[in-house]
Design a protein around this motif. Structure first.
Motif, mmCIF file in Angstrom:
data_model
loop_
_atom_site.group_PDB
_atom_site.id
_atom_site.type_symbol
_atom_site.label_atom_id
_atom_site.label_comp_id
_atom_site.label_asym_id
_atom_site.label_seq_id
_atom_site.Cartn_x
_atom_site.Cartn_y
_atom_site.Cartn_z
ATOM 1 N N ASP A 285 0.794 -1.295 -0.119
ATOM 2 C CA ASP A 285 -0.129 0.206 0.148
ATOM 3 C C ASP A 285 0.668 1.357 0.260
ATOM 4 O O ASP A 285 1.684 1.421 0.798
ATOM 5 C CB ASP A 285 -0.816 -0.140 1.426
ATOM 6 N N ASP A 286 0.864 2.105 -1.133
ATOM 7 C CA ASP A 286 1.798 3.362 -1.045
ATOM 8 C C ASP A 286 1.309 4.142 -0.034
ATOM 9 O O ASP A 286 2.372 4.949 0.424
ATOM 10 C CB ASP A 286 1.413 4.005 -2.487
ATOM 11 N N GLU A 287 0.063 4.525 0.253
ATOM 12 C CA GLU A 287 -0.109 5.686 1.180
ATOM 13 C C GLU A 287 0.087 5.290 2.502
ATOM 14 O O GLU A 287 0.780 6.033 3.441
ATOM 15 C CB GLU A 287 -1.651 5.933 1.151
ATOM 16 N N ASP A 288 -0.356 4.409 3.035
ATOM 17 C CA ASP A 288 -0.508 4.257 4.607
ATOM 18 C C ASP A 288 0.329 2.785 4.766
ATOM 19 O O ASP A 288 -0.166 1.963 4.388
ATOM 20 C CB ASP A 288 -1.850 3.910 4.935
ATOM 21 N N PHE A 289 1.543 2.804 5.405
ATOM 22 C CA PHE A 289 2.205 1.604 5.581
ATOM 23 C C PHE A 289 2.902 1.715 6.901
ATOM 24 O O PHE A 289 2.896 2.479 7.580
ATOM 25 C CB PHE A 289 3.276 1.717 4.398
ATOM 26 N N ASP A 290 3.315 0.317 7.130
ATOM 27 C CA ASP A 290 3.809 -0.308 8.800
ATOM 28 C C ASP A 290 5.355 -0.117 8.557
ATOM 29 O O ASP A 290 6.010 -0.115 9.623
ATOM 30 C CB ASP A 290 3.261 -1.256 9.061
ATOM 31 N N PHE A 291 5.954 -0.567 7.553
ATOM 32 C CA PHE A 291 7.435 -0.877 7.273
ATOM 33 C C PHE A 291 7.713 -0.786 5.748
ATOM 34 O O PHE A 291 6.699 -1.113 5.034
ATOM 35 C CB PHE A 291 7.787 -1.933 8.089
ATOM 36 N N LYS A 292 8.888 -0.724 5.375
ATOM 37 C CA LYS A 292 9.294 -0.695 4.147
ATOM 38 C C LYS A 292 9.949 -1.972 4.063
ATOM 39 O O LYS A 292 10.812 -2.597 4.959
ATOM 40 C CB LYS A 292 10.427 0.266 3.942
ATOM 41 N N ALA A 293 10.052 -2.794 2.896
ATOM 42 C CA ALA A 293 10.739 -4.138 2.799
ATOM 43 C C ALA A 293 11.349 -4.121 1.216
ATOM 44 O O ALA A 293 10.736 -3.563 0.437
ATOM 45 C CB ALA A 293 9.731 -5.265 3.252
ATOM 46 N N GLN A 294 12.248 -4.917 0.983
ATOM 47 C CA GLN A 294 12.799 -5.050 -0.452
ATOM 48 C C GLN A 294 12.102 -6.578 -0.763
ATOM 49 O O GLN A 294 12.554 -7.674 -0.022
ATOM 50 C CB GLN A 294 14.240 -5.123 -0.071
ATOM 51 N N ILE A 295 12.003 -6.494 -2.078
ATOM 52 C CA ILE A 295 11.658 -7.778 -2.488
ATOM 53 C C ILE A 295 12.764 -8.653 -2.966
ATOM 54 O O ILE A 295 13.495 -8.161 -3.804
ATOM 55 C CB ILE A 295 10.644 -7.631 -3.976
ATOM 56 N N VAL A 296 13.039 -9.702 -2.350
ATOM 57 C CA VAL A 296 14.354 -10.627 -2.546
ATOM 58 C C VAL A 296 13.997 -11.492 -3.757
ATOM 59 O O VAL A 296 14.864 -11.890 -4.611
ATOM 60 C CB VAL A 296 14.512 -11.319 -1.408
ATOM 61 N N GLU A 297 12.735 -12.079 -3.761
ATOM 62 C CA GLU A 297 12.404 -13.134 -4.785
ATOM 63 C C GLU A 297 10.687 -12.985 -5.025
ATOM 64 O O GLU A 297 10.159 -12.663 -4.158
ATOM 65 C CB GLU A 297 12.994 -14.402 -4.212
ATOM 66 N N LYS A 328 11.678 -7.847 -8.445
ATOM 67 C CA LYS A 328 12.960 -8.293 -7.544
ATOM 68 C C LYS A 328 13.719 -7.120 -7.474
ATOM 69 O O LYS A 328 13.894 -6.387 -8.233
ATOM 70 C CB LYS A 328 13.515 -9.260 -8.202
ATOM 71 N N GLY A 329 13.998 -7.046 -6.187
ATOM 72 C CA GLY A 329 14.975 -5.794 -5.953
ATOM 73 C C GLY A 329 14.197 -4.319 -5.429
ATOM 74 O O GLY A 329 14.723 -3.554 -4.892
ATOM 75 N N ASP A 330 12.995 -4.021 -5.901
ATOM 76 C CA ASP A 330 12.192 -3.184 -5.498
ATOM 77 C C ASP A 330 11.911 -2.976 -3.979
ATOM 78 O O ASP A 330 11.879 -3.853 -3.221
ATOM 79 C CB ASP A 330 10.661 -3.008 -6.273
ATOM 80 N N ILE A 331 12.014 -1.413 -3.440
ATOM 81 C CA ILE A 331 11.562 -1.425 -2.194
ATOM 82 C C ILE A 331 10.028 -0.946 -2.321
ATOM 83 O O ILE A 331 9.580 -0.165 -2.921
ATOM 84 C CB ILE A 331 12.276 -0.104 -1.395
ATOM 85 N N VAL A 332 9.521 -1.671 -1.333
ATOM 86 C CA VAL A 332 7.849 -1.687 -1.195
ATOM 87 C C VAL A 332 7.308 -1.121 0.148
ATOM 88 O O VAL A 332 8.051 -1.502 1.189
ATOM 89 C CB VAL A 332 6.998 -2.820 -1.770
#
Ligand SMILES: Nc1ncnc2c1ncn2[C@@H]1O[C@H](COP(=O)(O)OP(=O)(O)O)[C@@H](O)[C@H]1O
Ligand SMILES: [Mg+2]
Length: 352
Positions: A285-297, A328-332
């Motif tokens: 969710d772009d607007e409201d989020f609890d943490f950031k994470a990177q897509i490993v796979e 893969k590699g994106d921060i979401v």
């Protein structure tokens, strides 16, 4: 018939296989006794059957104290993992054998055996020997043999463990159908959480001889009271992250590599906790989020679309639909759902 056990305990030398068990098994229901290998499930079942004497405690069938009653008087039907059929007897003879012991005449016992064979849908094989049947068919015969005496209680100890995956699926549906048709009070032992979830009215989850939690299958999954329960149920398994509650009420990973906003108000600052997240319990969710994470796979298994996300030093496995436009590699930005996210006390394992 209702089964009640009070303070039921079984010790083998230094091992306490069943430890102060208190539980009512409801009449006419199918209860799954679930837990890892060695947790005391078979010991429990064998005490109910009367095969094993209890160390302490009481067993009641309805209001009758059966703790010291011999097995043959209890009116219990038993089915084990190995079907234990008589190899030299036909299917018909195997099913009717318990009535032969009771000296029921041949016509009557064969009539009843055919009725049972129909119930378990094996009536076309009455003349065959066990070795001429598949594993699933042999288990049907074993179930028919257990039911022919109209037992007050049906006990099944890992009855599907010797069958291959497809047959297990078919046979568990069959056992459920037979149980609903006969309405016999049934206790079904398994170490397989999916089997327990799919077949039962209620699940009793055990660990080291202790009853950890009992509930309807979905409730056990949705509302685990202990970390062990949350961990034992679910496939893919729940994700666990070790950490503590920071002064601002957020969850901080043990090594401080990430911070997660959580909406679980019962935890106190400084408390060491485990944050457990079911694979289906996140959205991106772009607007409201609890943490950031990177897509490993990102990968697909059958119909399931999964991803591994890196949160600080931890990795979690989650469902992630291909509809999300990220690679893969994106921060979401990750949002936790209400359902399927739990905090447990790290020391006691209790839910906070
Ligand atoms: N006859 C026995 N003598 C000694 N220990 C036993 C005996 N039967 C079971 N146990 C022990 O009791 C515990 C529970 O065993 P069991 O009831 O067979 O577990 P499960 O059926 O859940 O795999 C295990 O630690 C097992 O080694
Ligand atoms: Mg066992």
């Amino acid at each position: 018939m209702q089964i009640k056990v009070e303070h039921l305990t079984k010790r083998f030398n230094d091992v306490t296989a069943v430890d102060d068990f208190n539980k009512v098994f409801e009449s006419g229901k199918l209860t799954a006794l679930l837990g890892p290998s060695g947790c005391g499930k078979s010991t429990m079942l064998n005490m109910l059957a009367g095969i094993l004497p209890v160390s302490e405690g009481k067993i009641y069938f309805d209001d009758e104290d059966v703790t010291d009653m011999p097995p043959q008087k209890r009116g219990v039907g038993l089915v084990f993992q190995n079907y234990a059929l008589y190899p030299h007897m036909s299917v018909l003879e195997n099913i009717s054998f318990p009535l032969e012991i009771q000296k029921v005449n041949k016509d009557e016992r064969h009539k009843k055996a055919i009725e049972m064979a129909k119930l378990v849908q094996i009536e076309q094989y009455l003349d065959r020997k066990p070795k001429e049947l598949s594993g699933g068919q042999q288990q049907r015969v074993a179930i028919a043999r257990a039911l022919i005496k109209n037992p007050r209680l049906l006990l099944l100890d890992e009855p599907l463990s010797n069958l291959d995956a497809r047959l297990r699926l078919e046979m568990r549906e069959e056992i459920r159908r037979i149980q609903l048709e006969t309405k016999v009070t049934t206790i079904f032992v398994t170490h397989d959480q999916e089997e327990a979830m799919s077949i039962s009215d209620s699940i009793v989850l055990m660990r080291d001889g202790v009853l950890m939690q009992e509930a309807a299958p979905q409730e056990l999954y949705d509302d685990p009271k202990h970390h062990f329960v949350a961990n034992f149920l679910g496939n893919p398994p729940i994700n666990n992250i070790q950490g503590y509650i920071d002064t601002d009420g957020c969850f901080m990973l043990s090594d401080k590599s990430a911070k997660i906003k959580i909406a679980i108000p019962t935890a106190k600052a400084g408390e060491k906790v485990i944050l457990s997240i079911r694979p289906e319990a996140i959205t991106i969710d772009d607007e409201d989020f609890d943490f950031k994470a990177q897509i490993v796979e990102r990968y697909t298994m059958g119909k399931e679309e999964l991803a591994i996300l890196k949160v600080g030093s931890s990795e979690i496995r989650v469902y992630l639909s291909r509809d999300y436009d990220c690679k893969k590699g994106d921060i979401v930005n990750v949002k936790l759902r209400q359902k399927g996210v739990f905090l447990f006390d790290a020391a006691s394992g209790k839910r906070l």
